[in-house]
Design a protein around this motif. Structure first.
Motif, mmCIF file in Angstrom:
data_model
loop_
_atom_site.group_PDB
_atom_site.id
_atom_site.type_symbol
_atom_site.label_atom_id
_atom_site.label_comp_id
_atom_site.label_asym_id
_atom_site.label_seq_id
_atom_site.Cartn_x
_atom_site.Cartn_y
_atom_site.Cartn_z
ATOM 1 N N ILE A 167 0.844 -1.202 0.000
ATOM 2 C CA ILE A 167 0.000 0.000 0.000
ATOM 3 C C ILE A 167 0.874 1.244 0.000
ATOM 4 O O ILE A 167 2.005 1.232 0.482
ATOM 5 C CB ILE A 167 -0.941 0.033 1.236
ATOM 6 N N LYS A 168 0.313 2.331 -0.582
ATOM 7 C CA LYS A 168 1.038 3.601 -0.572
ATOM 8 C C LYS A 168 0.396 4.580 0.403
ATOM 9 O O LYS A 168 1.018 5.540 0.828
ATOM 10 C CB LYS A 168 0.993 4.228 -1.965
ATOM 11 N N GLY A 169 -0.884 4.359 0.734
ATOM 12 C CA GLY A 169 -1.606 5.285 1.609
ATOM 13 C C GLY A 169 -1.963 4.637 2.932
ATOM 14 O O GLY A 169 -1.415 3.597 3.304
ATOM 15 N N THR A 170 -2.898 5.284 3.636
ATOM 16 C CA THR A 170 -3.301 4.750 4.936
ATOM 17 C C THR A 170 -4.801 4.455 4.926
ATOM 18 O O THR A 170 -5.535 4.956 4.076
ATOM 19 C CB THR A 170 -3.036 5.765 6.059
ATOM 20 N N ALA A 171 -5.241 3.675 5.896
ATOM 21 C CA ALA A 171 -6.667 3.378 6.020
ATOM 22 C C ALA A 171 -6.984 3.117 7.484
ATOM 23 O O ALA A 171 -6.129 2.690 8.250
ATOM 24 C CB ALA A 171 -7.018 2.160 5.178
ATOM 25 N N ASP A 172 -8.210 3.404 7.831
ATOM 26 C CA ASP A 172 -8.678 3.182 9.199
ATOM 27 C C ASP A 172 -10.006 2.455 9.056
ATOM 28 O O ASP A 172 -10.986 3.042 8.609
ATOM 29 C CB ASP A 172 -8.858 4.554 9.885
ATOM 30 N N VAL A 173 -10.023 1.183 9.369
ATOM 31 C CA VAL A 173 -11.208 0.388 9.029
ATOM 32 C C VAL A 173 -11.707 -0.469 10.187
ATOM 33 O O VAL A 173 -10.984 -0.725 11.148
ATOM 34 C CB VAL A 173 -10.921 -0.552 7.831
ATOM 35 N N GLN A 174 -12.926 -0.915 10.021
ATOM 36 C CA GLN A 174 -13.515 -1.823 10.998
ATOM 37 C C GLN A 174 -13.745 -3.181 10.345
ATOM 38 O O GLN A 174 -14.168 -3.252 9.188
ATOM 39 C CB GLN A 174 -14.864 -1.269 11.478
ATOM 40 N N GLY A 175 -13.432 -4.236 11.087
ATOM 41 C CA GLY A 175 -13.760 -5.585 10.609
ATOM 42 C C GLY A 175 -14.644 -6.232 11.651
ATOM 43 O O GLY A 175 -14.260 -6.341 12.814
ATOM 44 N N LYS A 176 -15.833 -6.619 11.229
ATOM 45 C CA LYS A 176 -16.767 -7.161 12.216
ATOM 46 C C LYS A 176 -17.335 -8.483 11.735
ATOM 47 O O LYS A 176 -17.826 -8.579 10.614
ATOM 48 C CB LYS A 176 -17.891 -6.141 12.421
ATOM 49 N N HIS A 177 -17.215 -9.482 12.580
ATOM 50 C CA HIS A 177 -17.755 -10.788 12.249
ATOM 51 C C HIS A 177 -18.804 -11.150 13.290
ATOM 52 O O HIS A 177 -18.509 -11.259 14.475
ATOM 53 C CB HIS A 177 -16.620 -11.825 12.259
ATOM 54 N N LYS A 178 -20.038 -11.304 12.822
ATOM 55 C CA LYS A 178 -21.119 -11.540 13.768
ATOM 56 C C LYS A 178 -22.064 -12.565 13.177
ATOM 57 O O LYS A 178 -22.486 -12.442 12.028
ATOM 58 C CB LYS A 178 -21.858 -10.206 13.980
ATOM 59 N N LYS A 179 -22.336 -13.605 13.945
ATOM 60 C CA LYS A 179 -23.202 -14.658 13.437
ATOM 61 C C LYS A 179 -24.011 -15.151 14.612
ATOM 62 O O LYS A 179 -23.462 -15.597 15.614
ATOM 63 C CB LYS A 179 -22.322 -15.786 12.882
ATOM 64 N N GLN A 180 -25.341 -14.987 14.501
ATOM 65 C CA GLN A 180 -26.165 -15.473 15.606
ATOM 66 C C GLN A 180 -27.346 -16.253 15.061
ATOM 67 O O GLN A 180 -28.435 -15.734 14.893
ATOM 68 C CB GLN A 180 -26.623 -14.301 16.480
ATOM 69 N N SER A 181 -27.060 -17.493 14.709
ATOM 70 C CA SER A 181 -28.129 -18.321 14.145
ATOM 71 C C SER A 181 -28.267 -19.547 15.025
ATOM 72 O O SER A 181 -27.496 -20.489 14.921
ATOM 73 C CB SER A 181 -27.772 -18.743 12.711
ATOM 74 N N GLY A 182 -29.212 -19.479 15.932
ATOM 75 C CA GLY A 182 -29.426 -20.579 16.881
ATOM 76 C C GLY A 182 -28.167 -20.853 17.674
ATOM 77 O O GLY A 182 -27.185 -20.129 17.538
ATOM 78 N N GLY A 183 -28.120 -21.869 18.451
ATOM 79 C CA GLY A 183 -26.992 -22.344 19.257
ATOM 80 C C GLY A 183 -25.960 -21.283 19.579
ATOM 81 O O GLY A 183 -26.280 -20.135 19.861
ATOM 82 N N ALA A 184 -24.648 -21.690 19.524
ATOM 83 C CA ALA A 184 -23.572 -20.780 19.865
ATOM 84 C C ALA A 184 -23.325 -19.809 18.723
ATOM 85 O O ALA A 184 -23.282 -20.205 17.565
ATOM 86 C CB ALA A 184 -22.304 -21.561 20.176
ATOM 87 N N GLY A 185 -23.156 -18.516 19.037
ATOM 88 C CA GLY A 185 -22.914 -17.507 18.015
ATOM 89 C C GLY A 185 -21.438 -17.210 17.868
ATOM 90 O O GLY A 185 -20.586 -17.826 18.507
ATOM 91 N N GLN A 186 -21.142 -16.288 16.981
ATOM 92 C CA GLN A 186 -19.773 -15.855 16.715
ATOM 93 C C GLN A 186 -19.763 -14.340 16.788
ATOM 94 O O GLN A 186 -20.586 -13.686 16.153
ATOM 95 C CB GLN A 186 -19.384 -16.264 15.290
#
Ligand code: GDP
Ligand code: MG
Length: 651
Positions: A437-456
């Protein structure tokens, strides 16, 4: 074949442009001495020397074969070599077994590129040479012209045997006393002349020129006489440099009564007989059944089956003496380039240095899952023929074959099919691009899973910026937004993304990542969820931070005769190359120093050959990574995307 004492043996290597008649010269020598009754023809595939399957199919030599010719109580071992270019490796190795070279010239073609290459190789190896102008039966042949061209190219010490003046001058040049004598008396006595000539040839200072028609058998006896007379017997060769068991430098005299020291200069895989090692015995005498030792593999080998080969036929050799060439079959631990010696008197000859490969091609098995077969098959072939290289490129996941040209590489994969039974495709190597990369970035990474049983649940905020390092990671978290025990998982997630970048699937470098915020869930958060979140952040971050592709740039040194410098320089420009300098060479011609992207150089060996009538040569080494121009980068990225989508649809 009967046994010969060392002094009766001559070992000569035949060199010259392809098609000059080397193989036919050997055939003619066999006919002249009564060993065969009918002259074979290379195009009919029935010569003694070109016996290999591919040679018969193609009608020319692709490997060195040994053909002993018995003449006048002596034995001349001819080493018949293939033409130059693709087979330079064969020649580098087998020249070690010879005490002199015969450079065969086609009378109707005159001095050709292969003639020049042969001369250079002999000079480099400082090996005596005799020039044989062949095909003098052809129409419109002008022998005087060929001789004068030879003199113009290689110097005045090149002369025919009847040119007593030229030879006398050449003899005078070799020695101060002789020089004085020649100038004061104007000529030599017969004895001085023949002694001076013999030592001038032996030292490589004088090259005599003979003529012949090998198809008509003219001049062949004179040629054989000249070999017996002027080629030094193996015992007159200077001692060979070697190392002992303590790696101290020693010298090995050619002496049948000396310690055993033999050099394996070629390995043949015969479909019927199996493995055959061609061996030049430098010192000692070996007997059938004798045990020798291979210091390279630290294994004893029993010479259980010893032969003298002539083309593909062989006769048993009860013993071999220093200076002779013999074959041993079924050596288990011995490869081309190894030395065999006595276990209690270890001797190691230096290995042959092969020229750097100039052409690389990628091999891929036609059917999936045969990678391992390809690997072991190629490694086996390399034990026979170390003149090519195998390289695994971890970044592109390709196996590359490096050799001297398309023909050599083609023959390797044909052999691979025959021996290992695996069919491969030859492809252009992939360019190991890199992403950064030549520039900069400020980002969010979100992983969310809630389908019955145990979620993520994993959520990270990461800042990306360029760095000189391959990868840097740190955290500046406040107040437990991401619990510390998940930080290693975030780093791991990012590192895994470096292997295959989002733009082109290439390795990613020069990335600094700072984890500074995020959130978590008491029940659903775990390491896996944070790893996945980090991966999402990475992809987004790279895409937003002005990503670019880097390409490898090579340092190239090109050697060309003066006539071609203009064309070669112009061509370099078309390859996005830069000429950095030009140095005139002592032997004539120029060295061009240049830099060019690797992507433009994969076929350079082939292109340079055709641009310079095969007179040019080059070496290249990796220099650095540089930004790939945007237009080209877009194409690489688009190609990658298309491939990804196609793969997805396939699922
Ligand atoms: N007219 C003529 N043709 C020859 C002579 N020697 C070889 N040739 C032909 O030249 C071609 C190449 O010969 P070959 O021995 O294969 O050359 P190599 O590549 O140097 O081994 C073949 O067609 C031979 O028959 C010769 O003395 N006279
Ligand atoms: Mg040949």
């Amino acid at each position: 074949m009967k046994g010969y004492i060392s002094e009766q043996i001559r070992n000569v290597i035949l060199l010259g442009h392809g098609g000059s008649g080397k193989t036919t010269v050997v055939e003619s020598a066999l006919a002249a001495t009564g060993a065969i009754s009918r002259l074979g023809k290379t195009e009919d595939g029935n010569t003694v020397s070109d016996y290999e399957k591919t040679e018969i199919e193609k009608g020319y030599s692709i490997q060195t074969s040994i053909v002993p010719v018995e003449y006048q109580k002596s034995k001349i071992n001819f080493l018949d070599t293939p033409g130059f270019f693709d087979f330079a490796g064969e020649i580098s190795s087998s020249i070690r077994a010879a005490e002199a070279a015969i450079i065969v010239v086609d009378a109707s073609a005159g001095v050709q590129v292969g003639t020049e290459k042969a001369w250079d190789v002999c000079k480099k190896a400082s090996i005596p040479r005799i020039i044989l102008i062949n095909k003098i039966d052809k129409e419109n042949v002008n022998i005087e012209q060929v001789v004068s061209d030879l003199k113009a190219k290689f110097g005045t010490s090149v002369a025919t045997l009847d040119d007593k003046d030229a030879l006398s001058e050449a003899i005078a040049e070799t020695d101060e006393d002789l020089m004085e004598k020649y100038f004061s008396e104007g000529e030599f006595t017969d004895e001085e002349f023949s002694k001076g000539l013999a030592s001038g040839i032996a030292s490589g200072d004088i090259a005599i020129v003979l003529t012949a028609s090998s198809t008509k058998g003219e001049g062949i006896n004179e040629f054989l006489d000249a070999i017996l007379r002027y080629v030094p017997a193996p015992t007159s060769h200077a001692p060979y440099p070697a190392l002992n068991d303590k790696d101290e430098e020693i010298e090995v005299k050619v002496d049948p009564a000396g310690p055993v020291a033999a050099f394996v200069f070629k390995t043949i895989a015969d479909p019927v007989i199996g493995k055959i090692s061609l061996i030049k015995l430098i010192s000692g005498t070996v007997k059938h059944g004798q045990e020798v030792f291979n210091p390279a593999t630290e294994k004893p080998e029993k010479l259980g089956a010893m032969f003298f080969r002539r083309g593909k036929t062989q006769s048993e050799a009860p013993e071999a003496v220093a200076g002779d060439i013999f074959a041993a079959t079924k050596l288990q631990y011995t490869h081309t380039g190894d030395t065999l010696s006595d276990k209690h008197n270890i001797i190691k000859f230096p290995r042959v240095e092969f020229s750097q490969p100039s052409l690389f091609m990628a091999v891929e098995p036609k059917s999936k899952g045969e990678d391992e077969k390809v690997g072991t098959g190629l490694n086996k072939l390399r034990e026979e023929d170390p003149s090519f290289i195998i390289e695994r490129n971890a970044e592109t996941s390709q196996t590359l074959l490096g050799g001297q040209g398309e023909i050599q590489i083609g023959i390797i994969i044909t052999k691979l099919k025959e021996r290992a039974g695996v069919d491969v495709d030859l492809l252009d190597p992939k360019v190991p691009y890199r992403e950064t990369i030549k520039g900069t970035a400020d980002v969010q990474g979100k992983h969310k899973k809630q389908s019955g049983g145990a979620g993520q649940y994993g959520d990270v905020h990461i800042k990306f910026s360029p760095t000189q390092e391959e990868f840097e990671f740190s955290e500046e978290l406040f107040g437990g937004s991401v619990p510390k025990n998940y930080v290693p998982a975030v780093e791991k997630g990012l590192r895994e993304c470096l292997i295959r970048g989002p733009l082109s699937g290439s390795k990613v470098t020069g990335i600094k990542a700072v984890l500074y915020d995020g959130s978590y869930h008491d029940v659903d958060s775990n390491e896996m969820a944070f790893k996945i979140a980090a991966g999402l952040a990475f992809k987004k971050g790279i895409e937003e931070a002005k990503p670019i592709l880097l390409e490898p740039v090579m340092h190239v040194e090109i050697f060309v005769p003066d006539d071609y410098t203009g064309d070669v320089m112009g061509d370099m420009n078309k390859r996005r190359g830069k000429i950095l300098g030009m140095e005139p060479q002592i032997g004539g011609g120029q060295k061009l120093v240049a830099e060019a992207p690797q992507a433009e150089l994969f076929k350079y060996a082939i292109n340079l050959r055709s641009m310079t009538q095969a007179r040019g040569s080059f070496t290249m080494t990796f220099e650095r990574y540089e930004e790939l121009p945007a237009q080209l980068a877009q194409k690489v990225i688009a190609d990658y995307k298309a491939k990804q989508e196609a793969a997805h649809e396939g699922h």
